[in-house]
Write an enzyme that holds these catalytic residues in place. Structure first.
Site, PDB file in Angstrom:
ATOM      1  N   CYS A   1       0.813  -1.231   0.000  1.00  0.00           N
ATOM      2  CA  CYS A   1       0.000   0.000   0.000  1.00  0.00           C
ATOM      3  C   CYS A   1       0.845   1.279   0.000  1.00  0.00           C
ATOM      4  O   CYS A   1       0.356   2.337  -0.382  1.00  0.00           O
ATOM      5  CB  CYS A   1      -0.894   0.047   1.235  1.00  0.00           C
ATOM      6  SG  CYS A   1      -1.842  -1.429   1.545  1.00  0.00           S
TER       7      CYS A   1
HETATM    8  O1  KQY Z   1      -4.161   1.284   0.786  1.00  0.00           O
HETATM    9  C1  KQY Z   1      -4.439   1.393   1.955  1.00  0.00           C
HETATM   10  N1  KQY Z   1      -4.351   0.355   2.717  1.00  0.00           N
HETATM   11  C2  KQY Z   1      -4.903   2.714   2.455  1.00  0.00           C
HETATM   12  C3  KQY Z   1      -5.347   2.706   3.847  1.00  0.00           C
HETATM   13  C4  KQY Z   1      -5.700   4.058   4.380  1.00  0.00           C
HETATM   14  C5  KQY Z   1      -5.800   3.982   5.862  1.00  0.00           C
HETATM   15  C6  KQY Z   1      -6.039   5.294   6.525  1.00  0.00           C
HETATM   16  N2  KQY Z   1      -5.957   5.167   7.945  1.00  0.00           N
END
Ligand code: KQY
Length: 363
Positions: free
Chosen positions: A356
């Site tokens: 991510c």
């Molecule tokens: O791609 C992702 N896992 C984004 C997560 C955003 C989390 C915000 N607290």
């Protein structure tokens, strides 16, 4: 940089798979104190370790605010490029462009609409306008033309491709109310086909239990080569994840990819449930007068959230007995790459993991 209103499909561009060669990787330095505990001190160390591991085999560019520039520059080796750019958080996978290329090797970006994974319905932070501008800014500094796809909400973590005509998503995420509720499933699929230039979309029913992104595919399943995937797996029938992974397994077992291949599924074990501790919650600022995490809250930990660098797999480690098993499995599946395990609890607390926080730039 030109802004394009055509599609990758009609222009002869397609999204290469992550396991194909990269010219580099983009990351965003962590900072916001309601995402990253204790002023992001531990998160910055973890991000720096990820950047250094990737930089062993490809050029890494880290985007950072003015306020954090000196810290990032000091903590990162000189061969890592550090560049100032405003952001709302640190999810390069979701806010950097999705890159497509053509047969001559020309690269273009896709600028999807970004609303922090659900906008005013169930988005994860507000505002998100800086993040929504990042894809186009990145294409500008890379001197890469960019497709304007801002009318379609999509995060890079919600798609995977095999580079040979197949994309993979989860129904939970792509059909969620906070993304493109005005479009039918068929219309969403058509958009993916046009913009990624794929012929088939695999719709897994579920992602990872309690994944606040509405279950991004990149936390539950990933291509390791065309026709082969790893799927996050638990043998614990009492775990809510069991039924979710089983439904995905059953779906994939009956499917074929765009080339007509049956899909080989490798079950990648999950760690035991990982939950927020009191001290970690105390290190997070409230947002809008509410805590962003609760003590005991289960986090969406999964080894599937690894990054495939040119010569390495950068995988999250959780200090769990399954770390070693996952590492061995990945070593068998990627025999030409070094498997680098990085303790990732401090990234997980933010709501995602190594995949991510990275976005590859294809060669
Ligand atoms: O791609 C992702 N896992 C984004 C997560 C955003 C989390 C915000 N607290």
């Amino acid at each position: 940089m030109e802004i394009l209103y055509t599609t990758a499909q009609e222009d002869g561009f397609h999204m290469p798979a992550e396991f194909e060669p990269h010219r580099g990787c983009l990351m965003i330095w962590p900072e916001r104190p309601d995402s990253w505990q204790y002023g992001a001190v531990a998160a910055r160390k973890a991000f720096a370790r990820v950047a250094e591991a990737i930089a062993k085999s490809e050029k890494v560019t880290v985007l950072v605010s003015f306020e954090q520039y000196d810290t990032a520059r000091r903590m990162l080796s000189s061969h890592i490029r550090v560049l100032e750019m405003s952001s709302d958080d640190s999810w390069a996978r979701d806010v950097a462009p999705t890159f497509v290329k053509n047969e001559s090797g020309v690269l273009r970006g896709i600028d999807w609409g970004f609303n922090a994974c659900g906008g005013l319905v169930d988005g994860l932070y507000f505002p998100w306008d800086k993040d929504n501008k990042m894809a186009r800014k990145i294409c500008d500094f890379m001197d890469t033309d960019v497709y304007d796809c801002r009318d379609f909400i999509l995060e890079g973590g919600s798609i995977h491709v095999d580079g040979e005509g197949t994309a993979m998503v989860t129904e939970r995420c792509l059909l969620s109310a906070g993304r493109n509720p005005q479009l039918t499933k068929d219309e969403i699929e058509e958009k993916l086909k046009q913009m990624l230039n794929v012929q088939k979309v695999l719709w897994l029913p579920y992602g990872i239990y309690q994944d606040e992104t509405n279950e991004h595919v990149d936390n539950v399943c990933a291509f390791v080569k065309p026709g082969e995937v790893v799927l996050a797996w638990t043998e614990d029938e009492n775990d809510p994840q069991y039924a979710m992974s089983l439904a995905d397994y059953e779906y994939l077992s009956k499917e074929t990819d765009a080339c007509g291949r049956k899909i080989v599924i490798h079950k990648l074990p999950l760690p035991k449930p990982i939950c927020m501790e009191e001290e970690e919650c105390e290190g997070l600022l409230y947002w809008d007068d509410k805590p962003t995490r609760e003590e005991g809250e289960r986090l969406a930990a999964s080894y599937v959230n690894f990054y495939i660098a040119n010569k390495a797999i950068i995988m999250p480690a959780f200090g769990d007995a399954a770390d070693e098993k996952a590492q061995k499995m990945l070593a068998g599946l990627f025999p030409e790459r070094e498997i680098i395990a990085i303790p990732a609890r401090d990234i997980l607390i933010g709501g995602g993991n190594i995949h991510c926080i990275t976005q590859q730039i294809p060669l």
